[in-house]
Design an enzyme around this catalytic site. Structure first.
Site, PDB file in Angstrom:
ATOM      1  N   GLY A  26       0.905  -1.246   0.072  1.00 47.88           N
ATOM      2  CA  GLY A  26       0.059  -0.045  -0.041  1.00 47.88           C
ATOM      3  C   GLY A  26       0.687   1.261  -0.015  1.00 47.88           C
ATOM      4  CB  SER A  27       0.474   4.472   1.612  1.00 47.86           C
ATOM      5  OG  SER A  27       1.223   5.761   1.924  1.00 47.86           O
ATOM      6  CG  HIS A 108       2.096   2.440  14.521  1.00 47.73           C
ATOM      7  ND1 HIS A 108       2.497   3.550  15.495  1.00 47.73           N
ATOM      8  CD2 HIS A 108       0.740   2.457  14.798  1.00 47.73           C
ATOM      9  CE1 HIS A 108       1.298   3.782  16.045  1.00 47.73           C
ATOM     10  NE2 HIS A 108       0.424   3.134  15.809  1.00 47.73           N
ATOM     11  CD  GLU A 227     -13.127  33.539   5.975  1.00 51.41           C
ATOM     12  OE1 GLU A 227     -11.914  33.551   6.504  1.00 51.41           O
ATOM     13  OE2 GLU A 227     -13.345  34.157   4.659  1.00 51.41           O
TER      14      GLU A 227
END
Length: 331
Positions: A26-27, A108, A227
């Site tokens: 994956g990433s 991780h 905003e």
């Protein structure tokens, strides 16, 4: 300041005769596999037989095989699938194929820190965690640069665990930018806290609250979106480039004055106490237990229901329409 390590501090030869198995594409997986391959290392990608990523990895010139076969062939086994899938994959495909001298790797620390994965005592257990998404790890490497990364050693059976972590980190380009040593516990707890209290949970809830308060006061949804949500990127980009000081230098004096007098009215001591409780729940395993239970409950019903509810918020529809006006955005 903590010590930073660079390419000059690494021994790349330590991986010369090793097979590096990347589990997942994956990433992060694609970036690690391609960067290591182009750094001259022997890389193999492990995927499920029916994975849609097989064709992509093969087209990129990488060796691809089933997860269990990759684990058996690999001397270093980097698990780069989602946290909630790692323990099952480890138990079924990786652990039975590990041998003395193997190195188990993570980007991780969740599954090691919360004992979802317990590695054999004859293996090294290390972490290499780039501080950027996979596409950035890849693009920076291609440009001759790198993304700063963390390394950690949890178990050092060989006496060479830190050397392996350093060489791997440099192989994906991190040694060009800087490598910081940490622990599995520190990386896990600070990462989860940052995501929940600030980067994801905190920021999105703050933007949503600002949007809703302006709508309640009768202002147009489009103005509220511009905003409170759209301009967040402007502020974060300035902070990312030069810190709070550069951001405050770049905005108007009116905005800077408002920053000073209003920020602590929004983030109060009560907010900080809530953050402390969030951190405590991470440290004592409460959050991890809840997330693990959510994944073991069939279908992740609460998680998916919340995802659906958030996707139906008014700000999502307003934002989708406004983004059509922004030709510079990637579609």
């Amino acid at each position: 300041m903590a010590k930073m390590y660079y390419d000059k501090d690494s021994n790349p030869e330590i991986l010369k005769d090793k097979v590096i198995a990347i589990i997942g594409y994956g990433s992060q997986g694609h970036a690690h596999a391609l960067n290591l391959h182009e750094s001259g290392y022997n890389v193999i990608v492990g995927l499920k037989p029916d994975s849609s990523s097989r064709a992509k990895a093969e087209a990129a010139g990488l060796k691809v095989t089933d997860t269990d076969k990759a684990a058996k062939a690999g001397d270093l086994i980097m698990i780069l699938v989602p946290d909630e899938k790692q323990a099952d994959i480890f138990k079924s495909d990786i652990e039975p194929n590990m041998e003395k001298g193997d190195v188990l790797m993570f980007a991780h620390g969740f599954n090691i820190n919360y004992n979802q994965i317990v590695a054999p005592d004859f293996t090294d257990v290390i972490m290499v965690a780039p501080k950027g998404p996979g596409h950035t790890v890849r693009s920076q490497y291609e440009e001759g640069r790198g993304v700063p990364s963390l390394i950690a050693v949890y178990q050092d059976a060989s006496g060479k665990a830190k050397e392996y972590a350093m060489a791997y980190a440099c192989g994906i380009g991190a040694g060009r930018a800087g490598i910081l040593e940490t622990t599995f516990r520190e990386e896990t707890e600070t990462d989860l806290f940052g995501e929940q209290a600030v980067l994801c949970g905190g920021v999105t809830e703050l933007m949503k609250a600002g949007f809703e308060v302006l709508i309640e006061a009768g202002y147009q949804p489009e103005s509220a979106y511009f905003e409170c949500i759209h301009e967040m990127k402007l502020i974060i980009d300035l902070i990312n480039e030069g810190g709070f000081g550069y951001m405050r230098y770049s905005i108007s004096d009116t905005a800077e004055y408002g920053d000073y007098v209003t920020g602590r009215k929004i983030i109060t001591e009560e907010t900080r106490n809530t953050m402390r409780k969030v951190l405590s729940d991470i440290q004592d395993g409460t959050f991890a237990a809840n997330w693990i239970a959510e994944n073991k409950a069939g279908g992740r019903a609460r998680f998916l229901a919340t995802r659906r509810k958030e996707s139906e918020h008014q700000l999502e529809a307003v934002g989708a329409e406004l983004r059509k006006m922004m030709s510079w955005l990637k579609k």
